[in-house]
Scaffold this motif. Structure first.
Motif, short mmCIF file in Angstrom:
data_model
loop_
_atom_site.label_atom_id
_atom_site.label_comp_id
_atom_site.label_asym_id
_atom_site.label_seq_id
_atom_site.Cartn_x
_atom_site.Cartn_y
_atom_site.Cartn_z
N LEU A 1 0.83 -1.20 0.00
CA LEU A 1 0.00 0.00 0.00
C LEU A 1 0.87 1.25 0.00
O LEU A 1 1.69 1.44 0.89
CB LEU A 1 -0.91 0.01 1.24
N CYS A 2 0.66 2.09 -1.02
CA CYS A 2 1.33 3.39 -1.07
C CYS A 2 0.26 4.46 -0.90
O CYS A 2 -0.74 4.47 -1.63
CB CYS A 2 2.06 3.57 -2.40
N VAL A 3 0.46 5.33 0.07
CA VAL A 3 -0.51 6.39 0.36
C VAL A 3 0.13 7.73 0.04
O VAL A 3 1.24 8.02 0.49
CB VAL A 3 -0.93 6.36 1.85
N TYR A 4 -0.57 8.54 -0.74
CA TYR A 4 -0.07 9.89 -1.03
C TYR A 4 -1.02 10.89 -0.39
O TYR A 4 -2.21 10.64 -0.23
CB TYR A 4 0.09 10.12 -2.53
N LEU B 1 1.03 12.95 -7.91
CA LEU B 1 1.34 12.09 -6.77
C LEU B 1 0.76 10.70 -6.95
O LEU B 1 1.39 9.71 -6.59
CB LEU B 1 0.83 12.72 -5.47
N SER B 2 -0.42 10.61 -7.52
CA SER B 2 -1.04 9.31 -7.77
C SER B 2 -0.20 8.50 -8.75
O SER B 2 0.02 7.30 -8.54
CB SER B 2 -2.45 9.51 -8.31
N GLU B 3 0.27 9.14 -9.80
CA GLU B 3 1.10 8.45 -10.78
C GLU B 3 2.41 7.98 -10.14
O GLU B 3 2.85 6.86 -10.39
CB GLU B 3 1.39 9.35 -11.99
N TYR B 4 3.01 8.83 -9.32
CA TYR B 4 4.24 8.44 -8.64
C TYR B 4 3.98 7.26 -7.71
O TYR B 4 4.75 6.30 -7.67
CB TYR B 4 4.82 9.62 -7.86
N ALA B 5 2.88 7.31 -6.97
CA ALA B 5 2.54 6.22 -6.03
C ALA B 5 2.34 4.91 -6.79
O ALA B 5 2.77 3.85 -6.33
CB ALA B 5 1.30 6.59 -5.24
N LYS B 6 1.72 4.98 -7.96
CA LYS B 6 1.54 3.77 -8.78
C LYS B 6 2.88 3.19 -9.21
O LYS B 6 3.08 1.98 -9.19
CB LYS B 6 0.68 4.08 -10.02
N GLU B 7 3.81 4.07 -9.57
CA GLU B 7 5.16 3.63 -9.94
C GLU B 7 5.86 2.96 -8.76
O GLU B 7 6.53 1.94 -8.91
CB GLU B 7 5.99 4.80 -10.45
N VAL B 8 5.71 3.56 -7.58
CA VAL B 8 6.33 3.00 -6.36
C VAL B 8 5.78 1.60 -6.10
O VAL B 8 6.54 0.66 -5.84
CB VAL B 8 6.09 3.92 -5.14
N LYS C 1 -3.67 4.69 -2.43
CA LYS C 1 -4.77 5.43 -1.80
C LYS C 1 -4.30 6.85 -1.51
O LYS C 1 -3.12 7.11 -1.33
CB LYS C 1 -5.18 4.77 -0.47
N ALA C 2 -5.25 7.77 -1.41
CA ALA C 2 -4.97 9.16 -1.06
C ALA C 2 -5.45 9.42 0.36
O ALA C 2 -6.43 8.84 0.81
CB ALA C 2 -5.67 10.11 -2.02
N GLY C 3 -4.75 10.29 1.07
CA GLY C 3 -5.17 10.69 2.40
C GLY C 3 -3.99 10.79 3.35
O GLY C 3 -2.84 10.75 2.95
N ARG C 4 -4.32 10.92 4.61
CA ARG C 4 -3.29 10.97 5.65
C ARG C 4 -2.74 9.56 5.82
O ARG C 4 -3.49 8.64 6.20
CB ARG C 4 -3.87 11.49 6.94
N PRO C 5 -1.46 9.34 5.56
CA PRO C 5 -0.92 7.98 5.52
C PRO C 5 -1.27 7.10 6.71
O PRO C 5 -1.75 5.98 6.54
CB PRO C 5 0.59 8.20 5.40
N SER C 6 -1.09 7.58 7.92
CA SER C 6 -1.33 6.72 9.09
C SER C 6 -2.79 6.29 9.17
O SER C 6 -3.08 5.11 9.40
CB SER C 6 -0.90 7.41 10.38
N LYS C 7 -3.70 7.20 8.93
CA LYS C 7 -5.13 6.86 8.99
C LYS C 7 -5.52 5.89 7.87
O LYS C 7 -6.28 4.96 8.08
CB LYS C 7 -5.98 8.12 8.90
N VAL C 8 -5.00 6.15 6.67
CA VAL C 8 -5.34 5.30 5.53
C VAL C 8 -4.79 3.89 5.73
O VAL C 8 -5.47 2.91 5.44
CB VAL C 8 -4.84 5.93 4.22
N ILE C 9 -3.58 3.78 6.23
CA ILE C 9 -2.97 2.46 6.45
C ILE C 9 -3.80 1.65 7.45
O ILE C 9 -4.14 0.49 7.20
CB ILE C 9 -1.51 2.59 6.94
N VAL C 10 -4.17 2.26 8.56
CA VAL C 10 -4.96 1.57 9.58
C VAL C 10 -6.33 1.18 9.04
O VAL C 10 -6.79 0.05 9.22
CB VAL C 10 -5.08 2.43 10.86
#
Length: 146
Positions: free
Chosen positions: A36-39, A64-71, A92-101
């Protein structure tokens, strides 16, 4: 033991170290790995605050979405090279810690694996990076900080 492992990937060496640890666990348990890559989401208002205006202005979310897809694609290919099976990538987009959880809860993950910066200047976590500190504090399943 573990059936579903969420690995937070941001392109940093710490996140790739976390992925390698998740692959080791997968080889013991045959768990599915969710990369999971969150931007961070940027509003059009935030984009309009830019001082420099290129001829064609890309909306930050798109870039940022394109970069996250590459990552994620790079991480997925690295994981497969290191012997991982059952690997899926997500952006996914959002605040990384919240999105990951939230993502881990939605996927019914048994484990979240995150990397850490290990910096002493972080006000949110003395030795952990702020994202790993928040995920470890708010995760509803075990969190492995690598």
């Amino acid at each position: 033991m573990f059936n579903r492992i969420v690995v937070a990937i941001d392109g940093s060496s710490a996140s790739f170290n976390a992925m390698e640890k998740a692959i080791e666990l997968q080889q013991l348990t045959d768990a599915e790995i969710f990369l999971l890559c969150v931007y961070k989401h940027h509003s059009l208002f935030e984009a309009s605050l830019s001082i420099g205006r290129p001829a064609e202005m890309d909306i930050p979310d798109k870039v940022l979405s394109e970069y996250a897809k590459e990552v994620v694609e790079h991480a997925k290919s690295q994981a497969i090279e290191h012997g991982a099976t059952h690997v899926r990538g997500f952006v996914k987009a959002g605040r990384p810690s919240k999105v990951i959880v939230k993502f881990a809860r939605e996927k019914k993950a048994d484990l979240i694996v995150v990397g850490t910066r290990g910096t002493h200047s972080d006000k949110d976590g003395f030795l952990l990076g702020s994202v790993s500190h928040r995920v470890a504090s708010n995760g509803k399943c075990p969190v492995l900080v690598v």
